[in-house]
Design an enzyme around this catalytic site. Structure first.
Site, PDB file in Angstrom:
ATOM      1  CE1 TYR A  70      -3.066  -2.981   0.150  1.00 13.55           C
ATOM      2  CE2 TYR A  70      -4.199  -1.867   1.926  1.00 13.55           C
ATOM      3  CZ  TYR A  70      -4.127  -2.891   1.012  1.00 13.55           C
ATOM      4  OH  TYR A  70      -5.135  -3.827   0.959  1.00 13.55           O
TER       5      TYR A  70
ATOM      6  CG  ASP B  26      -7.430  -3.791   3.684  1.00 11.51           C
ATOM      7  OD1 ASP B  26      -8.355  -3.482   4.462  1.00 11.51           O
ATOM      8  OD2 ASP B  26      -7.384  -3.400   2.499  1.00 11.51           O
TER       9      ASP B  26
END
Ligand code: IPM
Ligand code: MG
Length: 358
Positions: A144, A249
């Protein structure tokens, strides 16, 4: 003795402002009851910040967060901003906030509330009496935050994102996980994809090394595909799960679904020291925004985590958690957790009921 705390409040988009309002109400009640003063400064972040300034994380917001003891965030994003370029989407603001504040450790408890057992989508014999998993997600590294871009390749345009982890990044998140496990059932499951990814092989090496400092905690390694399966096959085998940004996540959403009540789950994002950002794990739910339907309990419980982890006010944190449990025991439910025979209440009523029980 009463203390004074400075809290940056980022209501964000969709249902964010409504659920935040209820959490502030509860914190004010905690202040009155225990003699603390909470000074709130409301700031723009996410889609509303894009509308007002063109930037999902205005400089002023980041600066005020840095001056505060803690940050309380609602939710960001919504269909209105979905077609913007990646770097000015509301989500980019959230990542910049985490990165800018150095919040590398994301704690996401997935606890099955006894009152809400019927909401659990797994068979009772699988989930048992209770489930209490803590997902510790690395939050400021990995894919990310890695290099990304576009280029032209042999088969047309290409896009790439990069997963990269350093020893230091892995070591510090591993330590958080072992420390957390020490206060729980003393088991850490480190999730990776070391059968394929080099970054996962380093992850495994470093976590194994850190484990030597925690002989009282059991360490187990698991591949992410297996972990996704084990979570629904036998969730009770897990205590603390530590994993990378992307795997965390995904697995934290899966774990939260098992509790059946994503509207109930809080989270804490921590760095070095006691500064932290606290937010519900649910999103901005634009479809029910402004309708007094949203469940404020995840945000209220995030405020409880703030009292515990940033302010070290354990008694106050428990007072909030107990008030939430009492309201549920008394049968009050927002629409998302409603079942027959219970009392359906709106966002504001739910907040008021909790505050009243502090
Ligand atoms: C979360 C969310 C965010 C993330 C998005 C909104 C950027 O899914 O907090 O889990 O991926 O971290
Ligand atoms: Mg997510």
């Amino acid at each position: 003795m009463g203390m004074e705390y400075r809290i940056a409040v980022l209501p964000g988009d969709g249902i964010g402002p409504e659920v935040i309002e209820q959490a502030l109400l509860v914190l004010e009640q905690v202040g009155r009851k225990f003699g603390h003063v909470f000074r709130f400064t409301t700031l723009l972040a996410g889609g509303c910040a894009i509308d007002a300034t063109g930037n999902p994380l205005p400089e002023e917001t980041l600066d005020e967060c840095r001056r505060s003891d803690a940050v309380l965030l609602g939710a960001v994003g919504g269909p209105k901003w979905d077609n913007l370029p990646g770097d000015i989407r509301p989500e980019a603001g959230l990542l910049a906030l985490r990165g800018g504040l150095g919040l590398f450790a994301n704690l996401r408890p997935a606890v099955l509330n006894r009152e809400l057992r019927d909401a659990c989508p797994l068979r009772p014999d699988i989930v048992g009496e209770s489930m209490d998993i803590m997902v510790v997600r690395e939050l400021t590294g990995g894919i990310y935050f890695g290099q990304r871009g576009r280029r032209t390749g042999k088969m047309g345009e290409e896009a790439f994102d990069t997963e990269c982890y350093s020893e230091g990044e892995i070591e510090r998140i591993a330590r958080v996980a072992f420390e957390v496990a020490r206060k729980r059932r003393k088991k850490v499951t480190s999730v990776d994809k070391a059968n394929v990814l080099e970054s996962s092989r380093l992850w495994r090496e470093v976590v194994t090394k850190v484990a030597n400092d925690y002989p009282d905690v059991t360490l187990e390694h698991m591949y992410v595909d297996n972990a996704a399966m084990q979570l629904v096959r036998n969730p009770r085998q897990f205590d603390v799960i530590v994993t990378s940004n992307m795997f965390g996540d995904i697995l934290s959403d899966e774990a939260s679904m098992i509790t059946g009540s994503i509207g109930m789950l809080p989270s804490a994002s921590l760095g070095e020291g006691s500064f932290g950002l606290y937010e519900p794990i649910h999103g901005s739910a634009p479809d029910i925004a402004g309708k007094d339907k949203a469940n404020p309990l995840a945000t209220i419980l995030s405020a409880a985590m703030m009292l515990r982890y940033t302010m070290h006010l354990e008694e106050e944190a428990m007072a909030v958690e107990n008030a939430v449990n009492r309201v549920l025991e008394e049968g009050y439910r927002t629409a998302d957790i409603m079942s027959t025979g219970k009392k359906n209440v709106g966002t504001r009523e739910m907040g008021r009921l909790v505050a009243e029980r502090i």
